[in-house]
Every structure is written in structure tokens, then in C-alpha cells.
Motif scaffolding. Structure first.
Motif, PDB file in Angstrom:
ATOM      1  N   GLU A  43      -6.807   8.503 -33.544  1.00 42.69           N
ATOM      2  CA  GLU A  43      -5.852   7.677 -32.810  1.00 42.69           C
ATOM      3  C   GLU A  43      -6.586   6.410 -32.381  1.00 42.69           C
ATOM      4  OE1 GLU A  43      -3.397   7.404 -28.624  1.00 42.69           O
ATOM      5  OE2 GLU A  43      -4.336   9.303 -29.146  1.00 42.69           O
ATOM      6  N   ILE A  44      -6.133   5.279 -32.881  1.00 44.78           N
ATOM      7  CA  ILE A  44      -6.726   3.980 -32.541  1.00 44.78           C
ATOM      8  C   ILE A  44      -5.602   3.069 -32.051  1.00 44.78           C
ATOM      9  CG2 ILE A  44      -8.055   1.994 -33.341  1.00 44.78           C
ATOM     10  CD1 ILE A  44      -9.711   4.498 -33.632  1.00 44.78           C
ATOM     11  N   GLN A  45      -5.613   2.752 -30.779  1.00 47.75           N
ATOM     12  CA  GLN A  45      -4.601   1.849 -30.225  1.00 47.75           C
ATOM     13  C   GLN A  45      -5.067   0.400 -30.359  1.00 47.75           C
ATOM     14  OE1 GLN A  45      -3.264   2.960 -26.279  1.00 47.75           O
ATOM     15  NE2 GLN A  45      -3.697   5.125 -26.708  1.00 47.75           N
ATOM     16  N   PRO A  46      -4.139  -0.543 -30.359  1.00 46.62           N
ATOM     17  CA  PRO A  46      -4.536  -1.952 -30.443  1.00 46.62           C
ATOM     18  C   PRO A  46      -5.189  -2.441 -29.152  1.00 46.62           C
ATOM     19  CG  PRO A  46      -2.152  -1.748 -30.282  1.00 46.62           C
ATOM     20  CD  PRO A  46      -2.698  -0.358 -30.371  1.00 46.62           C
ATOM     21  N   CYS A  47      -5.928  -3.528 -29.270  1.00 47.27           N
ATOM     22  CA  CYS A  47      -6.599  -4.137 -28.123  1.00 47.27           C
ATOM     23  C   CYS A  47      -5.566  -4.681 -27.131  1.00 47.27           C
ATOM     24  CB  CYS A  47      -7.489  -5.270 -28.615  1.00 47.27           C
ATOM     25  SG  CYS A  47      -8.467  -6.060 -27.321  1.00 47.27           S
ATOM     26  N   ARG A  48      -5.878  -4.544 -25.862  1.00 46.06           N
ATOM     27  CA  ARG A  48      -5.014  -5.079 -24.803  1.00 46.06           C
ATOM     28  C   ARG A  48      -5.441  -6.477 -24.372  1.00 46.06           C
ATOM     29  NH1 ARG A  48      -5.008   0.293 -21.002  1.00 46.06           N
ATOM     30  NH2 ARG A  48      -3.872   1.620 -22.463  1.00 46.06           N
ATOM     31  N   GLY A  49      -6.591  -6.919 -24.818  1.00 43.75           N
ATOM     32  CA  GLY A  49      -7.082  -8.236 -24.435  1.00 43.75           C
ATOM     33  C   GLY A  49      -7.466  -8.329 -22.976  1.00 43.75           C
ATOM     34  N   ALA A  52     -12.172  -5.766 -20.321  1.00 44.40           N
ATOM     35  CA  ALA A  52     -12.896  -4.811 -19.483  1.00 44.40           C
ATOM     36  C   ALA A  52     -14.198  -4.358 -20.150  1.00 44.40           C
ATOM     37  CB  ALA A  52     -12.021  -3.593 -19.184  1.00 44.40           C
ATOM     38  N   CYS A  53     -14.314  -4.622 -21.444  1.00 41.45           N
ATOM     39  CA  CYS A  53     -15.505  -4.231 -22.202  1.00 41.45           C
ATOM     40  C   CYS A  53     -16.689  -5.178 -21.960  1.00 41.45           C
ATOM     41  CB  CYS A  53     -15.181  -4.198 -23.689  1.00 41.45           C
ATOM     42  SG  CYS A  53     -14.529  -5.754 -24.341  1.00 41.45           S
ATOM     43  N   ARG A  54     -16.445  -6.329 -21.349  1.00 41.16           N
ATOM     44  CA  ARG A  54     -17.500  -7.329 -21.150  1.00 41.16           C
ATOM     45  C   ARG A  54     -18.711  -6.721 -20.443  1.00 41.16           C
ATOM     46  NH1 ARG A  54     -14.769 -11.994 -19.377  1.00 41.16           N
ATOM     47  NH2 ARG A  54     -14.564 -12.384 -21.588  1.00 41.16           N
ATOM     48  N   GLY A  55     -19.854  -6.824 -21.112  1.00 40.58           N
ATOM     49  CA  GLY A  55     -21.107  -6.325 -20.550  1.00 40.58           C
ATOM     50  C   GLY A  55     -21.280  -4.817 -20.624  1.00 40.58           C
ATOM     51  N   LYS A  56     -20.313  -4.110 -21.188  1.00 40.69           N
ATOM     52  CA  LYS A  56     -20.382  -2.640 -21.245  1.00 40.69           C
ATOM     53  C   LYS A  56     -20.693  -2.112 -22.634  1.00 40.69           C
ATOM     54  CE  LYS A  56     -17.441  -1.968 -17.269  1.00 40.69           C
ATOM     55  NZ  LYS A  56     -16.519  -3.033 -16.971  1.00 40.69           N
ATOM     56  N   GLY A  57     -20.524  -2.939 -23.666  1.00 40.15           N
ATOM     57  CA  GLY A  57     -20.820  -2.520 -25.025  1.00 40.15           C
ATOM     58  C   GLY A  57     -19.816  -1.545 -25.616  1.00 40.15           C
ATOM     59  N   GLN A  58     -18.699  -1.358 -24.947  1.00 42.25           N
ATOM     60  CA  GLN A  58     -17.704  -0.387 -25.394  1.00 42.25           C
ATOM     61  C   GLN A  58     -16.375  -0.696 -24.707  1.00 42.25           C
ATOM     62  OE1 GLN A  58     -16.177   1.682 -27.551  1.00 42.25           O
ATOM     63  NE2 GLN A  58     -18.067   2.865 -27.733  1.00 42.25           N
ATOM     64  N   CYS A  59     -15.279  -0.338 -25.350  1.00 41.94           N
ATOM     65  CA  CYS A  59     -13.966  -0.468 -24.729  1.00 41.94           C
ATOM     66  C   CYS A  59     -13.833   0.611 -23.660  1.00 41.94           C
ATOM     67  CB  CYS A  59     -12.867  -0.303 -25.772  1.00 41.94           C
ATOM     68  SG  CYS A  59     -11.200  -0.347 -25.075  1.00 41.94           S
ATOM     69  N   THR A  60     -13.550   0.191 -22.448  1.00 46.00           N
ATOM     70  CA  THR A  60     -13.432   1.152 -21.337  1.00 46.00           C
ATOM     71  C   THR A  60     -11.999   1.269 -20.828  1.00 46.00           C
ATOM     72  OG1 THR A  60     -13.967  -0.600 -19.761  1.00 46.00           O
ATOM     73  CG2 THR A  60     -15.806   0.746 -20.570  1.00 46.00           C
ATOM     74  N   ALA A  61     -11.084   0.477 -21.386  1.00 48.35           N
ATOM     75  CA  ALA A  61      -9.718   0.435 -20.871  1.00 48.35           C
ATOM     76  C   ALA A  61      -8.774   1.442 -21.534  1.00 48.35           C
ATOM     77  CB  ALA A  61      -9.147  -0.964 -21.041  1.00 48.35           C
ATOM     78  N   ARG A  63      -8.289   5.108 -23.637  1.00 46.61           N
ATOM     79  CA  ARG A  63      -8.850   6.413 -23.993  1.00 46.61           C
ATOM     80  C   ARG A  63      -8.227   6.882 -25.300  1.00 46.61           C
ATOM     81  NH1 ARG A  63     -12.775   5.783 -21.030  1.00 46.61           N
ATOM     82  NH2 ARG A  63     -12.699   6.250 -18.818  1.00 46.61           N
ATOM     83  N   ASP A  64      -8.954   6.681 -26.392  1.00 45.05           N
ATOM     84  CA  ASP A  64      -8.537   7.173 -27.699  1.00 45.05           C
ATOM     85  C   ASP A  64      -9.800   7.402 -28.522  1.00 45.05           C
ATOM     86  OD1 ASP A  64      -9.340   4.607 -28.404  1.00 45.05           O
ATOM     87  OD2 ASP A  64      -7.386   3.937 -29.071  1.00 45.05           O
ATOM     88  N   ASP A  65      -9.691   7.417 -29.831  1.00 46.90           N
ATOM     89  CA  ASP A  65     -10.835   7.733 -30.693  1.00 46.90           C
ATOM     90  C   ASP A  65     -11.681   6.515 -31.069  1.00 46.90           C
ATOM     91  OD1 ASP A  65     -10.254  10.517 -30.841  1.00 46.90           O
ATOM     92  OD2 ASP A  65      -8.634  10.067 -32.260  1.00 46.90           O
ATOM     93  N   PHE A  66     -11.309   5.347 -30.581  1.00 46.15           N
ATOM     94  CA  PHE A  66     -12.045   4.133 -30.929  1.00 46.15           C
ATOM     95  C   PHE A  66     -13.525   4.223 -30.534  1.00 46.15           C
ATOM     96  CE2 PHE A  66     -13.889   0.124 -29.520  1.00 46.15           C
ATOM     97  CZ  PHE A  66     -13.854  -0.607 -30.702  1.00 46.15           C
ATOM     98  N   GLY A  67     -13.801   4.664 -29.324  1.00 46.71           N
ATOM     99  CA  GLY A  67     -15.158   4.637 -28.789  1.00 46.71           C
ATOM    100  C   GLY A  67     -16.176   5.342 -29.663  1.00 46.71           C
ATOM    101  N   GLY A  68     -15.876   6.544 -30.091  1.00 48.27           N
ATOM    102  CA  GLY A  68     -16.809   7.294 -30.935  1.00 48.27           C
ATOM    103  C   GLY A  68     -17.020   6.627 -32.276  1.00 48.27           C
ATOM    104  N   CYS A  69     -15.955   6.118 -32.853  1.00 46.55           N
ATOM    105  CA  CYS A  69     -16.042   5.437 -34.142  1.00 46.55           C
ATOM    106  C   CYS A  69     -16.861   4.148 -34.016  1.00 46.55           C
ATOM    107  CB  CYS A  69     -14.628   5.143 -34.635  1.00 46.55           C
ATOM    108  SG  CYS A  69     -14.542   4.443 -36.277  1.00 46.55           S
TER     109      CYS A  69
END
Length: 188
Positions: A43-49, A52-61, A63-69
Motif C-alpha cells: 500500500e503506497i499512498q500519494p504524497c501530501r506535500g 514533515a519528512c524534512r530532516g528526518k530522512g523518511q516520510c513520517t506523516a 503510515r503505509d508500506d512506503f517507509g520500508g520500501c
């Protein structure tokens, strides 16, 4: 050394996955570790723009399968993207993945820098060049090293497995794998 391949097809074991495996086989023959991630299983949802990922190296906003991939892509030395042509461009899953990955990478400079990259498309008739261009443009503004082959990185076929009848396309995929291995060995 490792190459992570991300397949944007909606079909498991379809034409896109078939041509990606040809590239990966050439890398494996050069003792390069590979993994294939089919987005159809995720499950990969589109970016919300929201950035919140700034400086974190990962999308934090979201919760789906994007992070692991995305994490697996960042940890690899090479990246192979593949998509079928849907409406003359990449699939919706690949688009959602690249939008998210693009924003995370832009908000965290250097995450993909110097990775050895290539993209491939499975094409029924038209739209292949646009599809490859979309994925290549993602790579080009992320400071990666883009690898090419003897012709455009696309293979023609409609029904599952039909791409294996495109002899020129198959040779091109094998050559792409050899070229990726050559560049990877010189950089890493």
C-alpha cells in the motif's frame, strides 16, 4: 554491493517484472546482490506535500508500506525502477512512490547521491519513452548516476510473457544489467 529493484506493475510476475529480472540476472552474474520489490503487494499512498519528512530522512506523516520500501532503496548502492505503460506514462503505484521518494530525498539532501540507477518499461504499443523519461527524471535531480544501454530501456509485449519475444528488447535489458554492474564496480 546491492541493487534494489522496484516494480510498479499492478501484476505479479507480469511483463515488467520479467524484464527487470533479466537485468537483475546480469547483476547477479557479476556477484552483485539484488532484491525485487513488487509495489503490487504494497500500500503506497500519494504524497501530501506536508514536508514533515524534512530532516528526518523518511516520510513520517503517512503510515503505509512506503517507509520500508524507501529504506531498502536508500541502503542499496544501485536502484532499478520498472513500470508498465499506463495511460502513456508510469503506473499510479510508481507515481505515488516516486512522489513520496522525491519529496523525502529533496528534504534530506544526499540520500540518493551517487547511487547507480536505471529504469525500464514494459510497453504494449506506445508511451514507453515517456514512462522511462519519468523515472529517469526522478533519478536525474537526485544526484544519481544514470546508466543506459544500446537503445531505449523498453521491451514490447501485451500478454504476460510476450516481452520475451522481443529479441532486441531482451538484449537491451541484458546489456543494461552488464552496464550497471560495470559502473557499480568502479564506484563501489
Amino acid at each position: 554491493m546491492k541493487v534494489t529493484a522496484i516494480c510498479g506493475s499492478a501484476h505479479k510476475d507480469g511483463n515488467t517484472e520479467t524484464i527487470m529480472k533479466l537485468v537483475l540476472r546480469e547483476l547477479q552474474a557479476q556477484q552483485i546482490e539484488t532484491e525485487l520489490i513488487p509495489l503490487c503487494d504494497l500500500e503506497i499512498q500519494p504524497c501530501r506535500g506536508c514536508f514533515a519528512c524534512r530532516g528526518k530522512g523518511q516520510c513520517t506523516a503517512i503510515r503505509d508500506d512506503f517507509g520500508g520500501c524507501f529504506e531498502r532503496m536508500v541502503s542499496a548502492q544501485g536502484i532499478l525502477l520498472g513500470s508498465p505503460v499506463y495511460s502513456a506514462d508510469i503506473s499510479a503505484k510508481m507515481k505515488a512512490f516516486l512522489e513520496r521518494a522525491g519529496v523525502v530525498a529533496a528534504c534530506n539532501p544526499g540520500l540518493l547521491k551517487y547511487k547507480v540507477c536505471a529504469s525500464v518499461a514494459a510497453v504494449r504499443r506506445g508511451g514507453g519513452l515517456t514512462t522511462v523519461d519519468t523515472m529517469n527524471h526522478f533519478f536525474l535531480n537526485k544526484e544519481t548516476v544514470l546508466v543506459g544501454s544500446t537503445y531505449w530501456n523498453m521491451v514490447y509485449g501485451k500478454e504476460s510473457g510476450e516481452v520475451l519475444q522481443d529479441e532486441e528488447g531482451i538484449k537491451n535489458m541484458k546489456n543494461l544489467g552488464e552496464n550497471m554492474a560495470w559502473v557499480l564496480k568502479r564506484l563501489f
